[in-house]
Scaffold this active site. Structure first.
Site, short mmCIF file in Angstrom:
data_model
loop_
_atom_site.label_atom_id
_atom_site.label_comp_id
_atom_site.label_asym_id
_atom_site.label_seq_id
_atom_site.Cartn_x
_atom_site.Cartn_y
_atom_site.Cartn_z
CG ASP A 1 -2.09 0.96 1.22
OD1 ASP A 1 -3.31 0.56 1.26
OD2 ASP A 1 -1.85 2.17 1.17
CG ASN B 1 -12.25 -0.75 3.72
OD1 ASN B 1 -12.67 -1.18 5.07
ND2 ASN B 1 -10.99 -0.16 3.66
CD GLN C 1 -14.40 -0.60 -2.62
OE1 GLN C 1 -15.58 -0.79 -2.17
NE2 GLN C 1 -13.96 -1.21 -3.63
CB VAL D 1 -9.06 1.95 -4.99
CG1 VAL D 1 -8.76 1.34 -6.44
CG2 VAL D 1 -8.13 3.10 -4.69
CG HIS E 1 -8.60 -2.90 -2.34
ND1 HIS E 1 -9.42 -2.16 -3.06
CD2 HIS E 1 -8.36 -2.16 -1.11
CE1 HIS E 1 -9.81 -1.27 -2.51
NE2 HIS E 1 -9.31 -1.14 -1.31
P1 DGP Z 1 -9.71 1.44 0.29
O1 DGP Z 1 -9.86 2.68 1.15
O2 DGP Z 1 -10.09 0.28 1.01
O3 DGP Z 1 -10.37 1.58 -0.99
O4 DGP Z 1 -8.05 1.26 -0.05
C1 DGP Z 1 -7.34 1.84 -0.91
C2 DGP Z 1 -5.92 1.79 -0.70
O5 DGP Z 1 -5.12 2.10 -1.76
C3 DGP Z 1 -5.49 2.93 0.42
O6 DGP Z 1 -5.09 2.13 1.65
C4 DGP Z 1 -4.42 3.43 -0.43
C5 DGP Z 1 -4.06 2.72 -1.74
N1 DGP Z 1 -3.52 3.26 -2.66
C6 DGP Z 1 -4.20 4.11 -3.25
N2 DGP Z 1 -3.63 4.60 -4.39
C7 DGP Z 1 -2.41 3.99 -4.54
C8 DGP Z 1 -1.38 3.69 -5.43
O7 DGP Z 1 -1.33 4.39 -6.53
N3 DGP Z 1 -0.54 2.60 -5.26
C9 DGP Z 1 -0.45 1.75 -4.18
N4 DGP Z 1 0.30 0.85 -3.83
N5 DGP Z 1 -1.45 1.92 -3.19
C10 DGP Z 1 -2.55 2.87 -3.34
#
Ligand code: DGP
Length: 122
Positions: free
Chosen positions: A38, A95, A102, A104, A108
């Site tokens: 993350d 999430n 959530q 994204v 995941h």
């Molecule tokens: P959620 O809130 O459950 O949708 O989690 C999304 C997660 O994705 C959050 O912990 C941050 C992570 N994240 C967002 N953008 C990126 C990215 O560009 N690269 C990576 N590795 N993680 C990301």
């Protein structure tokens, strides 16, 4: 009433990581899923395990995704073990939907470890 399926947006950031359009620190890549760190870690270990299939939310998974969903959890556990966190414990979180945090909209599985975790989660 069935809940409305969310249209999958091919421009979401995890779709772009799967297409290698943006970099990620990938720890695992197989036929069905990819796992990477993350970008905003909330614990010493914070991995995301994602399906290669375009599934926006857990709520959008169907019986056709059953094997993939199981594979995500088995992979999450295997990675936690490989990273040395089986003894100390780890937390696995999904999430589902904006109301649950959530951000994204490509399914995941969060894998967090290396610190104490409160219950209930915030
Ligand atoms: P959620 O809130 O459950 O949708 O989690 C999304 C997660 O994705 C959050 O912990 C941050 C992570 N994240 C967002 N953008 C990126 C990215 O560009 N690269 C990576 N590795 N993680 C990301």
């Amino acid at each position: 009433l069935a809940s409305a399926a969310l249209t999958y947006d091919q421009t979401n950031v995890f779709a772009r990581i799967l297409r290698k359009e943006i970099p990620a620190e990938i720890l695992h890549d197989d036929e069905h899923c990819v796992a990477f760190r993350d970008v905003s870690p909330q614990a010493p270990l914070h991995l995301l395990v994602i399906p290669k299939r375009p599934i926006a939310r857990l709520a959008d998974a169907t019986p056709a995704d059953q094997a993939v969903l199981g594979h995500l959890l088995l992979t999450a556990g295997e990675l936690a073990r490989q990273q040395g966190y089986e003894e100390g414990g780890y937390r696995v979180v999904i999430n589902n939907g904006a109301g649950a945090g959530q951000t994204v909209f490509h399914l995941h599985v969060h894998v967090l470890a290396g610190r104490d975790f409160a219950w209930p989660p915030g």
